[in-house]
Scaffold this active site. Structure first.
Site, short mmCIF file in Angstrom:
data_model
loop_
_atom_site.label_atom_id
_atom_site.label_comp_id
_atom_site.label_asym_id
_atom_site.label_seq_id
_atom_site.Cartn_x
_atom_site.Cartn_y
_atom_site.Cartn_z
N HIS A 267 0.88 -1.19 0.00
CA HIS A 267 0.00 0.00 0.00
C HIS A 267 0.90 1.22 0.00
O HIS A 267 1.62 1.46 -0.95
CB HIS A 267 -0.93 -0.12 1.22
CG HIS A 267 -2.05 0.87 1.29
ND1 HIS A 267 -2.39 1.71 0.27
CD2 HIS A 267 -2.94 1.14 2.30
CE1 HIS A 267 -3.43 2.46 0.63
NE2 HIS A 267 -3.77 2.14 1.86
N HIS A 306 -2.68 -2.62 -9.74
CA HIS A 306 -3.60 -1.98 -8.79
C HIS A 306 -4.86 -2.82 -8.74
O HIS A 306 -5.29 -3.35 -9.75
CB HIS A 306 -3.93 -0.56 -9.26
CG HIS A 306 -4.48 0.29 -8.18
ND1 HIS A 306 -5.82 0.29 -7.86
CD2 HIS A 306 -3.87 1.14 -7.32
CE1 HIS A 306 -6.00 1.12 -6.86
NE2 HIS A 306 -4.84 1.64 -6.50
N ASP A 362 2.59 5.18 -7.15
CA ASP A 362 3.87 5.07 -6.43
C ASP A 362 5.08 4.93 -7.34
O ASP A 362 6.21 5.03 -6.89
CB ASP A 362 3.82 3.88 -5.48
CG ASP A 362 2.76 4.07 -4.42
OD1 ASP A 362 2.80 5.11 -3.77
OD2 ASP A 362 1.90 3.20 -4.28
C1 LIG Z 1 -1.42 -3.47 -5.88
C2 LIG Z 1 -1.52 -5.00 -5.80
C3 LIG Z 1 -1.36 -5.41 -4.34
C4 LIG Z 1 -2.93 -5.43 -6.29
O1 LIG Z 1 -3.00 -6.79 -6.12
P1 LIG Z 1 -4.26 -7.68 -6.52
O2 LIG Z 1 -5.38 -6.86 -7.02
O3 LIG Z 1 -4.53 -8.59 -5.38
O4 LIG Z 1 -3.72 -8.48 -7.78
P2 LIG Z 1 -3.14 -9.94 -7.74
O5 LIG Z 1 -2.10 -10.07 -6.68
O6 LIG Z 1 -4.26 -10.91 -7.74
O7 LIG Z 1 -2.41 -10.00 -9.14
C5 LIG Z 1 -3.01 -10.47 -10.36
C6 LIG Z 1 -1.91 -11.09 -11.22
O8 LIG Z 1 -0.95 -10.07 -11.58
C7 LIG Z 1 0.33 -10.37 -11.01
N1 LIG Z 1 0.84 -9.11 -10.45
C8 LIG Z 1 0.14 -8.16 -9.78
N2 LIG Z 1 0.93 -7.13 -9.48
C9 LIG Z 1 2.16 -7.43 -9.96
C10 LIG Z 1 3.38 -6.74 -9.98
N3 LIG Z 1 3.50 -5.54 -9.41
N4 LIG Z 1 4.45 -7.35 -10.55
C11 LIG Z 1 4.32 -8.55 -11.13
N5 LIG Z 1 3.18 -9.26 -11.17
C12 LIG Z 1 2.10 -8.70 -10.59
C13 LIG Z 1 0.08 -11.40 -9.92
O9 LIG Z 1 1.20 -12.22 -9.72
C14 LIG Z 1 -1.09 -12.15 -10.51
O10 LIG Z 1 -0.59 -13.02 -11.50
P3 LIG Z 1 -1.22 -14.49 -11.70
O11 LIG Z 1 -2.64 -14.24 -12.13
O12 LIG Z 1 -0.37 -15.11 -12.71
O13 LIG Z 1 -1.14 -15.14 -10.35
C15 LIG Z 1 -0.45 -5.68 -6.69
O14 LIG Z 1 -0.61 -5.29 -8.03
C16 LIG Z 1 0.96 -5.40 -6.20
O15 LIG Z 1 1.45 -6.10 -5.33
N6 LIG Z 1 1.63 -4.35 -6.78
C17 LIG Z 1 2.95 -3.97 -6.33
C18 LIG Z 1 2.84 -3.13 -5.08
C19 LIG Z 1 2.35 -1.75 -5.37
O16 LIG Z 1 2.80 -1.06 -6.27
N7 LIG Z 1 1.38 -1.29 -4.55
C20 LIG Z 1 0.87 0.06 -4.61
C21 LIG Z 1 -0.56 0.09 -4.97
S1 LIG Z 1 -1.07 1.79 -5.18
#
Ligand SMILES: CC(C)(COP(=O)(O)OP(=O)(O)OC[C@H]1O[C@@H](n2cnc3c(N)ncnc32)[C@H](O)[C@@H]1OP(=O)(O)O)[C@@H](O)C(=O)NCCC(=O)NCCS
Length: 428
Positions: A267, A306, A362
Site C-alpha cells: 500500500h 492496482h 507510487d
Molecule cells: C497493488 C496489488 C497489491 C494489487 O493486487 P491484486 O489486485 O490482489 O492483484 P493480484 O495479486 O491478484 O495479481 C493479479 C496477477 O498479476 C500479477 N501481479 C500483480 N501485481 C504485480 C506486480 N506488481 N508485478 C508482477 N506481477 C504482478 C500477480 O502475480 C497475478 O498473476 P497471476 O494471475 O499469474 O497469479 C499488486 O498489483 C501489487 O502487489 N503491486 C505492487 C505493489 C504496489 O505497487 N502497490 C501500490 C498500490 S497503489
C-alpha cells in the site's frame, strides 16, 4: 418495475427473488436461502473484499477500467491543475469547494493548529536515533488521543470539526519532527506566513537562516502530490479507518490504525519499495534481466498493478509531468532512466499487458520525493499527511451513515470438530 435477481437453489428446488439496488444485492437477503429451518442461511465468501461494497459513499469515484478519479465529482486532473491541497481537503471533507471566505477561514484555522504540545517532543525523544519515521508517526498520532480527551465525543459535529482541523494541521508537524529526530537536528517551529506545503518544507529543511524560503516549484510539486494522495475510496487503510472507527474510538486512535495499514509495502510503503527496487536494479542494462525474474515469480514489479485500476493510473500520468518540472530545478534523478526503461519494457510485455498491470501512483512519486531531498524512509509518511483528509472524511461518513454498525465479518470455520481435552501426560 423494481429490479430483482432470481436465484434457484438446486439443493431444495426453491426459488428466491432478491431485490437489486445500484447493481448490488444485499448480502443479508441471501440469509433466507436455507436447506432446512435450522440452517444458518447462505453467506458470501469474499476474502479481501474483492467484490463486496461495504458502504455507500459520496466522496470519491474511481473507474478503474477507464482510469478515472474524481473527488466529489471533480476530475483529479482539474484539481491538480487549479486547486491546492487545503482547498481539496475542504472539498473532500465537506462536499463542496469553499467560497473565498470559507477557504481563507479554513486555511487560517489550520494554520492556528500546527503547533505540537511540548510533551510530544519528550515522546519523540524516547525513540532510538534510527527509528523509522513512519513508526514514530503512527505512535505520535495515536498519542494525540491522550492530549485531546474531548475527541471521544464523536457524535458531536463541532467536536469532530475541531479534531479534523487539529489532525490536518498537526500531521505535517509530526512528520517533520520525526524526520528531524531521525537525523539528529532540532525541531523547527511552524511558520504561519507560509503555505501548507511551504511550511512543511520549512519544518523539514530549515537550518540557520532566519527565514526559510521554499522553492516555488518544489512547494507547488509537493502540494500537487498532496492533492493526488488525499483520498482513494475504499483502499486498505481507509477500510482500516472505517473498521476501527466503527467501534467508536476517538479519531486519533482510528487514524493511527489507518496509518499502520498504509505502512505496508503493498500500500503506502510501495513508493519506498520502488526506490529500493530501482536502486537494486542499478542500471538500464539490468532491466531486462530484472523483468525476467519478476515474470518467473521472483518478486513483483513494485509500483505496478492496482486492485482497481486496470489501465494507467490517472495520478501516475500527472506525477510523471510534475517529475519533469522538479528535475529542472533539482537535476535529474539518476534512477529515472531505469524507471522509464522498466515502464517501456513492461508496457510492451505480454505478462504485464495481459494482466493489465500499469504504473500506479507510487511508481514515479518516490523519484520526486528523493529529488526534493526526502530520505526513502519518509515516503510513507508523505503519503499519510494528505491521506489524513480522506481518512477523516470517510470516518465521518461512516459515523453518520444509519446503515453502518460495528464492522464484524463472518467466517467459514474449517477447524476440527468438537473434541475432548486430553491431559498433558496422555498426549502422544
Ligand atoms: C497493488 C496489488 C497489491 C494489487 O493486487 P491484486 O489486485 O490482489 O492483484 P493480484 O495479486 O491478484 O495479481 C493479479 C496477477 O498479476 C500479477 N501481479 C500483480 N501485481 C504485480 C506486480 N506488481 N508485478 C508482477 N506481477 C504482478 C500477480 O502475480 C497475478 O498473476 P497471476 O494471475 O499469474 O497469479 C499488486 O498489483 C501489487 O502487489 N503491486 C505492487 C505493489 C504496489 O505497487 N502497490 C501500490 C498500490 S497503489
Amino acid at each position: 418495475m423494481a429490479e430483482t435477481l432470481t436465484i434457484t437453489d438446486n439443493r431444495t428446488g426453491k426459488q428466491y427473488e432478491v431485490p437489486v439496488t445500484d447493481g448490488t444485492i444485499r448480502a443479508m437477503d441471501l440469509r433466507q436461502i436455507k436447506v432446512n429451518p435450522d440452517d444458518f442461511g447462505m453467506m458470501t465468501y469474499d476474502p479481501a473484499f474483492t467484490n463486496t461494497a461495504a458502504c455507500r459513499s459520496k466522496i470519491t469515484f474511481i473507474d478503474g477500467d477507464q482510469g478515472i478519479l474524481w473527488y466529489r465529482g471533480y476530475p483529479i486532473e482539474q484539481l491538480a491543475e487549479h486547486s491546492d491541497y487545503l482547498e481539496t481537503a475542504y472539498l473532500i471533507l465537506y462536499g463542496e469547494l469553499p467560497t473565498a471566505r470559507q477557504g481563507d477561514e479554513w486555511a487560517r484555522e489550520i494554520t492556528l493548529h500546527t503547533m505540537l504540545h511540548e510533551n510530544l517532543k519528550t515522546l519523540l525523544e524516547g525513540f532510538r536515533y534510527d527509528a523509522h519515521p513512519m513508526g514514530m508517526f503512527i505512535s505520535t498520532v495515536g498519542a494525540l488521543s491522550t492530549f485531546y480527551p474531548d475527541a471521544k465525543d464523536i457524535f458531536n459535529a463541532e467536536s469532530r470539526r475541531l479534531q479534523t482541523i487539529r489532525l490536518i494541521a498537526k500531521v505535517p508537524s509530526i512528520a517533520a519532527y520525526a524526520y528531524r529526530h531521525s537525523i539528529g537536528r532540532p525541531y523547527v517551529l511552524p511558520d504561519n506566513e507560509l503555505s501548507f506545503a511551504g511550511n512543511f518544507l520549512n519544518m523539514l529543511f530549515k537550518m540557520t537562516e532566519p527565514r526559510y524560503k521554499p522553492h516555488p516549484v518544489l512547494e507547488r510539486a509537493l502540494d500537487v502530490l498532496f492533492i493526488l494522495h488525499a483520498d482513494h475510496e475504499q483502499n486498505c487503510s481507509t477500510h482500516a479507518m472505517r473498521g476501527i472507527g466503527s467501534s467508536h474510538p476517538d479519531p486519533y486512535s482510528a487514524l493511527a490504525g489507518a496509518a499502520a495499514a498504509l505502512y505496508g509495502p503493498l500500500h503506502g510503503g510501495a513508493n519506498e519499495a520502488v526506490l529500493r527496487m530501482l536502486t537494486e536494479i542499478g542500471s538500464r542494462d539490468n532491466v531486462p534481466a530484472f523483468v525476467k525474474r519478476v515474470k518467473g515469480g521472483e518478486g513483483r514489479l513494485m509500483g505496478f498493478g492496482h486492485r482497481v485500476y486496470k489501465s494507467y493510473d490517472p495520478r501516475a500520468k500527472i506525477i510523471k509531468r510534475i517529475a519533469d518540472l522538479v528535475f529542472e530545478v533539482t537535476g535529474k534523478n539518476p534512477l529515472l532512466d531505469i524507471a522509464l526503461e522498466l515502464e517501456r519494457i513492461a508496457l510492451e510485455d505480454d505478462y504485464f499487458v495481459s494482466r493489465k498491470l500499469y504504473p500506479n501512483v507510487d511508481f514515479y512519486s518516490g523519484l520526486i520525493y528523493q529529488a526534493i531531498g526526502f530520505p526513502v524512509d519518509m515516503f510513507p509518511v508523505l503519503f499519510a499527511i494528505p491521506r489524513t483528509a480522506g481518512w477523516i472524511a470517510q470516518w465521518e461518513e461512516m459515523l453518520t451513515d444509519p446503515d453502518q454498525k460495528i464492522a464484524r465479518p463472518r467466517q467459514i470455520y474449517i477447524g476440527p470438530g468438537k473434541r475432548d481435552y486430553i491431559g498433558r501426560e496422555k498426549r502422544k
